[in-house]
Motif scaffolding. Sequence first.
Motif, PDB file in Angstrom:
ATOM      1  N   MET A 188     -64.927 -24.331  36.210  1.00  0.00           N
ATOM      2  CA  MET A 188     -64.133 -25.159  35.301  1.00  0.00           C
ATOM      3  C   MET A 188     -63.057 -24.342  34.598  1.00  0.00           C
ATOM      4  O   MET A 188     -61.945 -24.790  34.402  1.00  0.00           O
ATOM      5  CB  MET A 188     -65.057 -25.808  34.281  1.00  0.00           C
ATOM      6  CG  MET A 188     -64.356 -26.652  33.241  1.00  0.00           C
ATOM      7  SD  MET A 188     -65.544 -27.438  32.130  1.00  0.00           S
ATOM      8  CE  MET A 188     -64.439 -28.156  30.962  1.00  0.00           C
ATOM      9  N   ASN A 189     -63.423 -23.104  34.216  1.00  0.00           N
ATOM     10  CA  ASN A 189     -62.467 -22.256  33.502  1.00  0.00           C
ATOM     11  C   ASN A 189     -61.835 -21.200  34.398  1.00  0.00           C
ATOM     12  O   ASN A 189     -61.171 -20.293  33.894  1.00  0.00           O
ATOM     13  CB  ASN A 189     -63.169 -21.565  32.321  1.00  0.00           C
ATOM     14  CG  ASN A 189     -63.551 -22.544  31.232  1.00  0.00           C
ATOM     15  OD1 ASN A 189     -62.715 -23.278  30.731  1.00  0.00           O
ATOM     16  ND2 ASN A 189     -64.823 -22.554  30.877  1.00  0.00           N
ATOM     17  N   ASP A 190     -62.040 -21.308  35.707  1.00  0.00           N
ATOM     18  CA  ASP A 190     -61.558 -20.266  36.613  1.00  0.00           C
ATOM     19  C   ASP A 190     -60.054 -20.057  36.506  1.00  0.00           C
ATOM     20  O   ASP A 190     -59.567 -18.919  36.497  1.00  0.00           O
ATOM     21  CB  ASP A 190     -61.932 -20.604  38.058  1.00  0.00           C
ATOM     22  CG  ASP A 190     -63.435 -20.463  38.306  1.00  0.00           C
ATOM     23  OD1 ASP A 190     -64.128 -19.945  37.412  1.00  0.00           O
ATOM     24  OD2 ASP A 190     -63.901 -20.881  39.382  1.00  0.00           O
ATOM     25  N   GLY A 191     -59.308 -21.149  36.428  1.00  0.00           N
ATOM     26  CA  GLY A 191     -57.855 -21.036  36.340  1.00  0.00           C
ATOM     27  C   GLY A 191     -57.410 -20.365  35.061  1.00  0.00           C
ATOM     28  O   GLY A 191     -56.527 -19.493  35.070  1.00  0.00           O
ATOM     29  N   LEU A 192     -58.032 -20.751  33.948  1.00  0.00           N
ATOM     30  CA  LEU A 192     -57.695 -20.130  32.660  1.00  0.00           C
ATOM     31  C   LEU A 192     -58.070 -18.657  32.653  1.00  0.00           C
ATOM     32  O   LEU A 192     -57.321 -17.803  32.172  1.00  0.00           O
ATOM     33  CB  LEU A 192     -58.424 -20.846  31.518  1.00  0.00           C
ATOM     34  CG  LEU A 192     -57.963 -22.258  31.172  1.00  0.00           C
ATOM     35  CD1 LEU A 192     -58.861 -22.855  30.103  1.00  0.00           C
ATOM     36  CD2 LEU A 192     -56.512 -22.243  30.698  1.00  0.00           C
ATOM     37  N   ASP A 193     -59.249 -18.345  33.193  1.00  0.00           N
ATOM     38  CA  ASP A 193     -59.699 -16.958  33.213  1.00  0.00           C
ATOM     39  C   ASP A 193     -58.773 -16.094  34.073  1.00  0.00           C
ATOM     40  O   ASP A 193     -58.520 -14.931  33.744  1.00  0.00           O
ATOM     41  CB  ASP A 193     -61.133 -16.870  33.726  1.00  0.00           C
ATOM     42  CG  ASP A 193     -62.142 -17.451  32.735  1.00  0.00           C
ATOM     43  OD1 ASP A 193     -61.728 -17.784  31.605  1.00  0.00           O
ATOM     44  OD2 ASP A 193     -63.326 -17.569  33.095  1.00  0.00           O
ATOM     45  N   ALA A 194     -58.256 -16.669  35.154  1.00  0.00           N
ATOM     46  CA  ALA A 194     -57.319 -15.926  35.999  1.00  0.00           C
ATOM     47  C   ALA A 194     -56.041 -15.588  35.226  1.00  0.00           C
ATOM     48  O   ALA A 194     -55.480 -14.493  35.368  1.00  0.00           O
ATOM     49  CB  ALA A 194     -56.988 -16.733  37.252  1.00  0.00           C
ATOM     50  N   VAL A 195     -55.594 -16.535  34.399  1.00  0.00           N
ATOM     51  CA  VAL A 195     -54.409 -16.294  33.567  1.00  0.00           C
ATOM     52  C   VAL A 195     -54.705 -15.198  32.549  1.00  0.00           C
ATOM     53  O   VAL A 195     -53.884 -14.294  32.318  1.00  0.00           O
ATOM     54  CB  VAL A 195     -53.970 -17.596  32.861  1.00  0.00           C
ATOM     55  CG1 VAL A 195     -52.913 -17.308  31.798  1.00  0.00           C
ATOM     56  CG2 VAL A 195     -53.442 -18.598  33.876  1.00  0.00           C
ATOM     57  N   ILE A 196     -55.874 -15.261  31.922  1.00  0.00           N
ATOM     58  CA  ILE A 196     -56.248 -14.254  30.919  1.00  0.00           C
ATOM     59  C   ILE A 196     -56.329 -12.868  31.551  1.00  0.00           C
ATOM     60  O   ILE A 196     -55.876 -11.867  30.967  1.00  0.00           O
ATOM     61  CB  ILE A 196     -57.575 -14.645  30.240  1.00  0.00           C
ATOM     62  CG1 ILE A 196     -57.373 -15.912  29.404  1.00  0.00           C
ATOM     63  CG2 ILE A 196     -58.112 -13.504  29.366  1.00  0.00           C
ATOM     64  CD1 ILE A 196     -58.659 -16.553  28.912  1.00  0.00           C
ATOM     65  N   VAL A 197     -56.869 -12.790  32.766  1.00  0.00           N
ATOM     66  CA  VAL A 197     -56.945 -11.508  33.475  1.00  0.00           C
ATOM     67  C   VAL A 197     -55.542 -10.944  33.684  1.00  0.00           C
ATOM     68  O   VAL A 197     -55.315  -9.729  33.538  1.00  0.00           O
ATOM     69  CB  VAL A 197     -57.683 -11.660  34.818  1.00  0.00           C
ATOM     70  CG1 VAL A 197     -57.462 -10.434  35.704  1.00  0.00           C
ATOM     71  CG2 VAL A 197     -59.176 -11.858  34.576  1.00  0.00           C
ATOM     72  N   LYS A 198     -54.590 -11.789  34.014  1.00  0.00           N
ATOM     73  CA  LYS A 198     -53.210 -11.323  34.200  1.00  0.00           C
ATOM     74  C   LYS A 198     -52.651 -10.731  32.916  1.00  0.00           C
ATOM     75  O   LYS A 198     -51.929  -9.729  32.941  1.00  0.00           O
ATOM     76  CB  LYS A 198     -52.325 -12.478  34.680  1.00  0.00           C
ATOM     77  CG  LYS A 198     -52.602 -12.890  36.116  1.00  0.00           C
ATOM     78  CD  LYS A 198     -51.711 -14.044  36.539  1.00  0.00           C
ATOM     79  CE  LYS A 198     -52.018 -14.458  37.978  1.00  0.00           C
ATOM     80  NZ  LYS A 198     -51.197 -15.602  38.406  1.00  0.00           N
TER      81      LYS A 198
END
Length: 201
Positions: free
Chosen positions: A1-11
């Motif tokens: 569910m939060n995979d997309g947001l977490d990918a942004v945070i990792v960037k």
Amino acid sequence: MNDGLDAVIVKVLDWEPRADEALIAAGLTGARRVFDLYYGRARANLVTKATGRELGDGWSAALHIAASVAPEEFLARLPSRVGTTEIVILGDIDDPRATRILCEQARHKDFLHRVNAVRALAKHTGPASREAVEQALADEDLVVRSAAIRCVADADADPSRGTTLYEAFLAEPRLTPLLRQEARWALSYLREGSPIPLHPW
């Protein structure tokens, strides 16, 4: 569910180009995810290239971006004991609650809290912030006192008070070479009637 947001945070944590824009575009949902992860209300397996100090700085950047997107939420999530990262961020939040916290931190026993609070209060207006800066002019720590003088010199339309404060500061026998150099540098601009640049380099 939060995979997309977490990918942004990792960037953001990895300091990738335009990552800040992506986190801003994630809006309130993205900001809340940063707050949840930063303050330990949620967990995620974030695989980053950054480590150590660089990773810590990345989290500070992510928190700052999230706070700019959702300042009300940031203020609501603040722990009772704030750290220097939160103090710096509060300088960019135009809210009486932020000013109140910064004024409290300007009296903290730790000089790092005090100096960061005084620098943050330079961005706030109003009697409470001015009073806290005035009190910091007598701080026992010379780094805090230097920050307070800089606030006064930047805030006053007439550079004469800043000049007077810096000249008195230069007479302080405990002054370090770096603080002396910064005071002389600031004075050179004040005596010309020019604004002091943000940094001496």
